[in-house]
Design a protein around this motif. Structure first.
Motif, PDB file in Angstrom:
ATOM      1  N   LYS A  92       0.844  -1.187   0.000  1.00  0.00           N
ATOM      2  CA  LYS A  92       0.000   0.000   0.000  1.00  0.00           C
ATOM      3  C   LYS A  92       0.886   1.246   0.000  1.00  0.00           C
ATOM      4  O   LYS A  92       1.896   1.293   0.706  1.00  0.00           O
ATOM      5  N   VAL A  93       0.489   2.223  -0.816  1.00  0.00           N
ATOM      6  CA  VAL A  93       1.247   3.480  -0.903  1.00  0.00           C
ATOM      7  C   VAL A  93       0.266   4.648  -0.840  1.00  0.00           C
ATOM      8  O   VAL A  93      -0.943   4.463  -0.981  1.00  0.00           O
ATOM      9  N   ARG A  94       0.795   5.829  -0.666  1.00  0.00           N
ATOM     10  CA  ARG A  94      -0.057   7.022  -0.608  1.00  0.00           C
ATOM     11  C   ARG A  94      -0.190   7.627  -2.001  1.00  0.00           C
ATOM     12  O   ARG A  94       0.745   7.604  -2.797  1.00  0.00           O
ATOM     13  N   ASN A  95      -1.351   8.172  -2.279  1.00  0.00           N
ATOM     14  CA  ASN A  95      -1.613   8.659  -3.652  1.00  0.00           C
ATOM     15  C   ASN A  95      -1.861  10.173  -3.697  1.00  0.00           C
ATOM     16  O   ASN A  95      -2.808  10.627  -4.329  1.00  0.00           O
ATOM     17  N   TRP A  96      -0.992  10.930  -3.053  1.00  0.00           N
ATOM     18  CA  TRP A  96      -1.084  12.398  -3.123  1.00  0.00           C
ATOM     19  C   TRP A  96      -1.224  12.863  -4.576  1.00  0.00           C
ATOM     20  O   TRP A  96      -0.563  12.338  -5.463  1.00  0.00           O
ATOM     21  N   GLN A  97      -2.097  13.854  -4.793  1.00  0.00           N
ATOM     22  CA  GLN A  97      -2.250  14.395  -6.150  1.00  0.00           C
ATOM     23  C   GLN A  97      -2.282  15.919  -6.159  1.00  0.00           C
ATOM     24  O   GLN A  97      -2.923  16.538  -5.320  1.00  0.00           O
ATOM     25  N   ARG A  98      -1.593  16.470  -7.162  1.00  0.00           N
ATOM     26  CA  ARG A  98      -1.557  17.911  -7.399  1.00  0.00           C
ATOM     27  C   ARG A  98      -2.842  18.337  -8.105  1.00  0.00           C
ATOM     28  O   ARG A  98      -3.296  17.690  -9.038  1.00  0.00           O
ATOM     29  N   ILE A  99      -3.454  19.429  -7.682  1.00  0.00           N
ATOM     30  CA  ILE A  99      -4.620  19.956  -8.394  1.00  0.00           C
ATOM     31  C   ILE A  99      -4.244  21.241  -9.135  1.00  0.00           C
ATOM     32  O   ILE A  99      -4.375  21.340 -10.346  1.00  0.00           O
ATOM     33  N   SER A 100      -3.732  22.226  -8.420  1.00  0.00           N
ATOM     34  CA  SER A 100      -3.338  23.476  -9.083  1.00  0.00           C
ATOM     35  C   SER A 100      -2.373  24.238  -8.175  1.00  0.00           C
ATOM     36  O   SER A 100      -2.316  23.997  -6.962  1.00  0.00           O
ATOM     37  N   ALA A 101      -1.643  25.152  -8.762  1.00  0.00           N
ATOM     38  CA  ALA A 101      -0.713  25.980  -7.991  1.00  0.00           C
ATOM     39  C   ALA A 101      -0.555  27.325  -8.680  1.00  0.00           C
ATOM     40  O   ALA A 101      -0.371  27.382  -9.898  1.00  0.00           O
ATOM     41  N   SER A 102      -0.660  28.396  -7.922  1.00  0.00           N
ATOM     42  CA  SER A 102      -0.408  29.722  -8.481  1.00  0.00           C
ATOM     43  C   SER A 102       0.209  30.603  -7.403  1.00  0.00           C
ATOM     44  O   SER A 102       0.060  30.341  -6.208  1.00  0.00           O
ATOM     45  N   ALA A 103       0.914  31.620  -7.842  1.00  0.00           N
ATOM     46  CA  ALA A 103       1.522  32.563  -6.899  1.00  0.00           C
ATOM     47  C   ALA A 103       1.673  33.915  -7.571  1.00  0.00           C
ATOM     48  O   ALA A 103       2.000  33.988  -8.761  1.00  0.00           O
ATOM     49  N   GLN A 104       1.391  34.947  -6.802  1.00  0.00           N
ATOM     50  CA  GLN A 104       1.616  36.316  -7.280  1.00  0.00           C
ATOM     51  C   GLN A 104       2.432  37.092  -6.252  1.00  0.00           C
ATOM     52  O   GLN A 104       2.143  36.991  -5.057  1.00  0.00           O
ATOM     53  N   VAL A 105       3.406  37.834  -6.739  1.00  0.00           N
ATOM     54  CA  VAL A 105       4.002  38.867  -5.890  1.00  0.00           C
ATOM     55  C   VAL A 105       2.970  39.988  -5.846  1.00  0.00           C
ATOM     56  O   VAL A 105       2.521  40.469  -6.890  1.00  0.00           O
ATOM     57  N   ILE A 106       2.581  40.411  -4.608  1.00  0.00           N
ATOM     58  CA  ILE A 106       1.600  41.496  -4.532  1.00  0.00           C
ATOM     59  C   ILE A 106       2.247  42.800  -4.063  1.00  0.00           C
ATOM     60  O   ILE A 106       1.644  43.859  -4.188  1.00  0.00           O
ATOM     61  N   SER A 107       3.461  42.727  -3.542  1.00  0.00           N
ATOM     62  CA  SER A 107       4.233  43.950  -3.331  1.00  0.00           C
ATOM     63  C   SER A 107       5.704  43.578  -3.243  1.00  0.00           C
ATOM     64  O   SER A 107       6.010  42.460  -2.866  1.00  0.00           O
ATOM     65  N   PRO A 108       6.653  44.428  -3.585  1.00  0.00           N
ATOM     66  CA  PRO A 108       6.462  45.841  -3.933  1.00  0.00           C
ATOM     67  C   PRO A 108       5.988  46.052  -5.374  1.00  0.00           C
ATOM     68  O   PRO A 108       5.540  47.143  -5.710  1.00  0.00           O
ATOM     69  N   TYR A 109       6.116  45.055  -6.245  1.00  0.00           N
ATOM     70  CA  TYR A 109       5.666  45.173  -7.632  1.00  0.00           C
ATOM     71  C   TYR A 109       4.930  43.889  -7.971  1.00  0.00           C
ATOM     72  O   TYR A 109       5.302  42.823  -7.516  1.00  0.00           O
ATOM     73  N   LYS A 110       3.918  43.978  -8.775  1.00  0.00           N
ATOM     74  CA  LYS A 110       3.096  42.795  -9.049  1.00  0.00           C
ATOM     75  C   LYS A 110       3.719  41.917 -10.133  1.00  0.00           C
ATOM     76  O   LYS A 110       4.128  42.411 -11.186  1.00  0.00           O
ATOM     77  N   HIS A 111       3.787  40.635  -9.844  1.00  0.00           N
ATOM     78  CA  HIS A 111       4.300  39.658 -10.805  1.00  0.00           C
ATOM     79  C   HIS A 111       3.596  38.323 -10.613  1.00  0.00           C
ATOM     80  O   HIS A 111       3.306  37.944  -9.477  1.00  0.00           O
ATOM     81  N   GLU A 112       3.388  37.620 -11.721  1.00  0.00           N
ATOM     82  CA  GLU A 112       2.969  36.219 -11.652  1.00  0.00           C
ATOM     83  C   GLU A 112       4.219  35.351 -11.520  1.00  0.00           C
ATOM     84  O   GLU A 112       5.188  35.557 -12.246  1.00  0.00           O
ATOM     85  N   LEU A 113       4.180  34.376 -10.625  1.00  0.00           N
ATOM     86  CA  LEU A 113       5.309  33.457 -10.491  1.00  0.00           C
ATOM     87  C   LEU A 113       4.926  32.069 -10.994  1.00  0.00           C
ATOM     88  O   LEU A 113       3.773  31.669 -10.913  1.00  0.00           O
ATOM     89  N   ASN A 250      -4.126  20.656  -3.485  1.00  0.00           N
ATOM     90  CA  ASN A 250      -3.666  19.278  -3.644  1.00  0.00           C
ATOM     91  C   ASN A 250      -4.646  18.366  -2.936  1.00  0.00           C
ATOM     92  O   ASN A 250      -5.290  18.779  -1.980  1.00  0.00           O
ATOM     93  N   SER A 251      -4.739  17.143  -3.409  1.00  0.00           N
ATOM     94  CA  SER A 251      -5.644  16.220  -2.720  1.00  0.00           C
ATOM     95  C   SER A 251      -4.888  15.549  -1.574  1.00  0.00           C
ATOM     96  O   SER A 251      -3.681  15.312  -1.661  1.00  0.00           O
ATOM     97  N   GLU A 252      -5.616  15.241  -0.518  1.00  0.00           N
ATOM     98  CA  GLU A 252      -4.973  14.543   0.604  1.00  0.00           C
ATOM     99  C   GLU A 252      -4.678  13.103   0.209  1.00  0.00           C
ATOM    100  O   GLU A 252      -5.418  12.476  -0.529  1.00  0.00           O
ATOM    101  N   SER A 253      -3.606  12.584   0.736  1.00  0.00           N
ATOM    102  CA  SER A 253      -3.199  11.227   0.380  1.00  0.00           C
ATOM    103  C   SER A 253      -4.100  10.185   1.027  1.00  0.00           C
ATOM    104  O   SER A 253      -4.488  10.318   2.191  1.00  0.00           O
ATOM    105  N   ARG A 254      -4.450   9.171   0.270  1.00  0.00           N
ATOM    106  CA  ARG A 254      -5.080   7.972   0.824  1.00  0.00           C
ATOM    107  C   ARG A 254      -4.132   6.795   0.577  1.00  0.00           C
ATOM    108  O   ARG A 254      -3.272   6.856  -0.311  1.00  0.00           O
ATOM    109  N   TRP A 255      -4.340   5.724   1.334  1.00  0.00           N
ATOM    110  CA  TRP A 255      -3.523   4.521   1.115  1.00  0.00           C
ATOM    111  C   TRP A 255      -4.206   3.666   0.048  1.00  0.00           C
ATOM    112  O   TRP A 255      -5.389   3.353   0.169  1.00  0.00           O
TER     113      TRP A 255
END
Lengths: 477, 477
Positions: A92-113, A250-255
């Motif tokens: 049995k193993v864990r099945n963690w899964q990625r759903i989405s990821a985003s990041a923005q610098v909101i100061s001192p200047y705005k940028h998408e990362l 992200n989804s929580e891991s199940r066994w």
């Protein structure tokens, strides 16, 4: 997923239980080895199997339906190769899964990362998490910084992987990625972001496992691309407060159920011979690319070895086991399960392929000193493949490190890693980075090695070792 | 955004209206040129301005608030350089914006693809668009394929940019990107995807403008990463039907206000001198990266030129205009507006910087033959900067191509493009690809060129040319 070279301290061999008997090869053996080498160097089977698994399956995240597809695909290839003996080891193993990821610098200047969650990371709240960012230079700085400076902050660790010796430096980097969230959380931080652990400079983020401690809060953890880390560094250079909004889902891991798949080339009189030699490659991959370097390459090499050696099966004195394990990316539950079931045969020597698609340039070992001459002799069979003889202090690879702890002798055929440390764990881990010629050289090398040991019935000493201090190793997971 | 080299046919110069008078430089001029060169080669001002605009503003999509921020930032830099004469040319541009893009192979094997909308693309329905994919090899194949084969299909154009001569091949690629959606739509296709137009092989998609025809249906158009194009190609090699689900969300363009910003270094007796020399760089960038190569580099070079030459302003016989135009990415409405207002001064010669952050290696021109000796003479001032003399059939650059049509003489200082054609129009267009030394060499070259023309009061012949056929050019937009 791979552990490399380098023990910090040499170990002391105290007792040799079995000593070496034989350091020369029969003329007939040498002829077969020459044939194996020539065939392997001109066969594109392994390369095309790597093409097939990355094209027809793609990424094989631990515990996913795609991993199971890959295992089924692999079983079919092994059947087509007429491997007589296949076995499965459920776990049995864990099945963690990625759903989405985003990041923005909101100061001192705005940028998408460009950002990706580290594997296993908990999610942020649905609306994201906004906080001031504190820049931390490296692992020691994280350990020494006062807790009140990190309280309620996003901790950003800016440490770069050394581009000149990435394999050696990866040990330091792994420590940051695996333990960073635990230390930051214990000091009150709300989230962790790190510079992607790669020699690449591009706008692609690299994942890899994060660990949590059962006694610490679990905080979201992610990696930003090298170019975005450069941008953050330039913002910090302006001495203005930096704030980010990050959103990691992200989804929580199940066994869930999966298994190791083991193909055995059985020795002629295997009932009377309690010995086997073992080649390991892992089947699971990260989800962002198609897991070509990490580790479709190893799977293809494993299949290539079988294709080369199955025709000489009746010459073998030892069994050869080609072991496809799972769970290299998280916690190596695959190899741990394999080890738990090691009750029938003695492992004469183990090896693992897990550094991508480039050629092997060095043989490191971790064997009893009484066996060094034999290792050197085996090495001479590969010198015309441009392979140097390295040291005897190998820490093994991702999975063989766990066998070292049982004093199983290890051969570590070290690959060049120009591509590997650029692309590992990222969307760029794709088939275009695989070299036909290098894969052929890998298959030739492993085939010669495994055959020479199994054909001659070589026995390496089991070591009983005493370590001066725990061996530190470079494991890419 | 750039137009390079290469006219398909040489043009015929029929009449020279003004002939050349002067091909040598005064000793005092040569001393000043030497001083300008040495100062430019040791000044990191332009480089740091590129760092600043990419760090403090970032991407500058046409018609966006960020473009206006960049213009304000630029005005502030020009004021700090004590430029006496700044002017603005208002115009209206379209403000298309990207919202999201995703794509999945849904058969024969499931894969996530890295995809980005082409600039200006219409959106798919909210739930996406699912269809079988037809592989088209190149522009001619698209033109010749029967319409019923494309009916209701997603057209995929697999053509790669030639990695050995990308600048020359870009012309062919642009045609695919700009006109592909029109041709495919006319043949009944539902959407267009192309291989990203880059020499890179990575997992990053590259945008660029798509065009529609008012008489044709507008279909969604996007680019997939090179590694994903390789994957599609491998799927097609299996001779199984390939189907995709694509979802491109973009905002419809509205007409909004922006402006060109023009800094003039006024000649001492400018009222009596009707001539000027013009340097052009565009302010708008694509949205995916921070527009470092395309074209913060050109903005930084423009600022660097002003910093070098403003100290010699009282030596100038011609005005020097540093023109920061907008709308290079879509339809060059910026330069068209500039040209519309050309009523006061005669442009002696025009040049443009729009190929990134690497060094200049060649001077191409498009001038009357009677002026060739003068151009060669000017070129000798830059030979110790490792610049070759090229041909006289330059098609200009993105903006200067429109001046060529007015028979304005063009100097095209051609940069190396190893990075440019790897990273243009992608998330990877970031500051880390900018080289300090190369930017210094660019500033030195342009400063020497503009100063020598303006200081000596050189006049190039205006050409009245007859083109054998329409000039085809390589424009990166």
């Amino acid at each position: 997923m791979q552990k490399l070279l380098k023990t910090k301290t040499a170990w002391l061999s105290l007792i040799s239980i079995i000593s070496l008997v034989k350091v020369s090869f029969a003329a007939e053996s040498l002829q077969m080895i020459e044939k194996i080498k020539n065939q392997a160097l001109s066969d594109d089977y392994a390369y095309h199997q790597i093409e097939a698994i990355t094209t027809e399956i793609g990424a094989r995240p631990l515990g996913s339906a795609k991993e199971l597809n890959a295992l089924k695909w692999l079983e079919q290839q092994l059947t087509e190769l007429s491997v007589g003996h296949l076995s499965k080891q459920p776990l049995k193993v864990r099945n963690w899964q990625r759903i989405s990821a985003s990041a923005q610098v909101i100061s001192p200047y705005k940028h998408e990362l460009v950002i990706e969650s580290l594997g296993g990371s908990v999610a942020t709240p649905a609306e994201g998490l906004e906080a001031e960012v504190i820049k931390i230079n490296n692992f020691d700085h994280l350990n020494s910084v006062e807790a009140d400076k990190l309280k309620d902050k996003i901790v950003y660790i800016s440490r770069k992987l050394d581009e000149h010796s990435p394999a050696e430096d990866y040990l330091n980097m792994q420590r940051i990625r695996q333990k960073g969230a635990i230390i930051a959380a214990n000091k009150g931080a709300k989230a962790l972001i790190i510079r992607s652990q790669t020699t690449d400079k591009s706008r692609t983020a690299h994942t890899g496992a994060v660990r949590y401690h059962s006694n610490s809060p679990q905080i979201p953890a992610a990696a930003i691309s090298p170019a975005d880390a450069d941008l953050l560094d330039r913002l910090f250079a302006r001495n203005l407060p930096v704030a980010l909004l990050i959103n990691l889902q992200n989804s929580e891991s199940r066994w869930v159920d999966t298994y190791n798949l083991i193909a055995t080339l059985s020795a002629d009189h295997s009932q009377n011979n309690p010995n086997k030699v073992v080649f390991i490659a892992h089947i699971d991959s990260w989800d962002l690319g198609t897991g070509a370097l990490d580790n479709a390459a190893g799977i293809g090499i494993g299949l290539g070895i079988i294709k080369q050696l199955i025709q000489f099966q009746d010459k073998l004195k030892h069994d050869i086991e080609i072991v496809f394990v799972t769970a290299a990316q998280f916690n190596q539950l695959g190899i741990k399960t394999y080890i738990k079931h090691l009750n029938d045969k003695h492992i004469v020597v183990a090896t693992e392929a897990d550094l991508g698609g480039e050629s092997i340039f060095r043989l490191d070992t971790n064997i009893d000193e009484s066996a060094l001459k034999l290792a050197d002799k085996i090495h001479t069979l590969t010198t015309d493949l441009a392979i140097e003889r390295g040291h005897n202090a190998s820490g093994g690879a991702t999975n063989t490190q766990h066998m070292l702890a049982l004093d199983i002798p290890i051969f570590n055929w070290v690959q060049k890693t120009d591509n590997y440390f650029k692309y590992l764990h990222s969307a760029n881990d794709t088939f275009d980075k695989i070299s036909l010629e290098s894969i052929q050289q890998n298959v030739a090398t492993y085939s010669i090695f495994l055959f020479s040991v199994a054909n001659e019935g070589l026995i390496f000493s089991n070591k009983v070792t005493e370590h001066e201090q725990p061996t530190e190793t470079t494991v890419t997971q």
